[in-house]
Design an enzyme around this catalytic site. Structure first.
Site, mmCIF file in Angstrom:
data_model
loop_
_atom_site.group_PDB
_atom_site.id
_atom_site.type_symbol
_atom_site.label_atom_id
_atom_site.label_comp_id
_atom_site.label_asym_id
_atom_site.label_seq_id
_atom_site.Cartn_x
_atom_site.Cartn_y
_atom_site.Cartn_z
ATOM 1 N N ASP A 73 -2.199 -7.033 4.233
ATOM 2 C CA ASP A 73 -1.862 -8.371 3.735
ATOM 3 C C ASP A 73 -0.363 -8.500 3.502
ATOM 4 O O ASP A 73 0.228 -7.713 2.756
ATOM 5 C CB ASP A 73 -2.589 -8.638 2.415
ATOM 6 C CG ASP A 73 -4.094 -8.566 2.557
ATOM 7 O OD1 ASP A 73 -4.722 -9.616 2.616
ATOM 8 O OD2 ASP A 73 -4.628 -7.437 2.612
ATOM 9 N N ASP A 104 5.347 -4.731 2.816
ATOM 10 C CA ASP A 104 6.059 -5.921 2.367
ATOM 11 C C ASP A 104 6.338 -5.938 0.876
ATOM 12 O O ASP A 104 6.958 -6.877 0.382
ATOM 13 C CB ASP A 104 5.241 -7.168 2.710
ATOM 14 C CG ASP A 104 3.932 -7.222 1.918
ATOM 15 O OD1 ASP A 104 3.157 -6.240 1.990
ATOM 16 O OD2 ASP A 104 3.688 -8.218 1.233
ATOM 17 N N ASP A 148 0.775 -1.521 5.902
ATOM 18 C CA ASP A 148 0.059 -2.348 4.959
ATOM 19 C C ASP A 148 -0.584 -3.489 5.750
ATOM 20 O O ASP A 148 -0.195 -3.753 6.893
ATOM 21 C CB ASP A 148 1.047 -2.876 3.909
ATOM 22 C CG ASP A 148 0.409 -3.851 2.956
ATOM 23 O OD1 ASP A 148 -0.605 -3.495 2.338
ATOM 24 O OD2 ASP A 148 0.914 -4.980 2.847
#
Length: 226
Positions: A18, A182, A16
């Site tokens: 961001d 995240d 991922d």
């Protein structure tokens, strides 16, 4: 990381963007607040934007317009979202990576994985025009064999489509692929794709601990994967 693959390296590691590789909230918050100011609305600020990111730019803009995370039953006047979204795209395009920064351990992780011959990719809900700008602006675009953004396919994470597309493009399989993210969206997408998944605790998960999504492994820094 090797403990997840029987002592061997995965063929492909997908990240991922961001909240996993990059702390991008400062630039996102700046664009959101400029958008809100143009609409004569109160600014959101960095702390609130940090809770709102993770589901793609359109959802971020809608959350900013409503001033809240949960927008399931919220409505807007006709044309309001479209007006706001165009403003956001303009402002974010003017500052995509100026205030953003790689998290500690990211450069070491990417260098180490590349040195071991592992293919790398990005699977993000961020629109491609900003994904490319951010990767180039932070000097990490050359690491990745495949980059898939939130508008590359009809669906975004937690749908597994972008992971499966990246896996196919890189000639890997779900069983030989690791997803790193995240948020619960990353964990759910990886599970649906049949991949092992690592979570990081420092990113954007709407205030929920990543442990609640039960990834296969949690690392405090990405270079701990090496």
């Amino acid at each position: 990381m090797r403990s997840l693959f029987g002592g061997s390296d995965p063929a492909l590691v997908l990240f991922d963007l961001d909240g996993t590789l990059v702390d991008s909230v400062p630039d996102l918050a700046l664009a959101i607040d400029r958008m809100l100011a143009a609409l004569e609305l109160e600014p959101a600020g960095v702390a609130r934007v940090r809770d709102w990111v993770g589901n793609g730019a359109p959802t971020l803009v809608r959350r900013a317009l409503h001033g809240q995370l949960d927008i399931a039953d919220a409505t807007l006047p006709v044309g309001r979202f479209e007006q706001a979204y165009e403003l956001f795209l303009q402002f974010y395009g003017e500052s995509t990576a100026a205030l953003s920064a790689l998290y500690p351990g990211v450069s070491e992780c990417l260098d180490g994985l590349r040195a071991r011959g592992i293919r790398l990719g990005v699977a993000t809900n961020k629109p491609m025009r900003f994904t490319g700008d951010m990767l180039q602006g932070l000097g990490i675009d050359g690491y990745f064999d495949v980059v898939i953004g939130g508008d590359s396919l009809p669906s975004c994470k937690p749908d597994p489509a972008m992971l499966l597309s990246a896996i196919e493009q890189c000639g890997a399989t779900p069983a030989t692929t690791l997803m790193v993210g995240d948020s619960s969206n990353d964990i759910r997408a990886a599970r649906a794709a049949g991949c092992k998944v690592v979570g990081v605790p420092y990113g954007y998960n709407h205030g929920e601990p990543i442990e609640a999504s039960a990834p296969d492994l949690i690392v405090a820094r990405l270079d701990a994967l090496l």
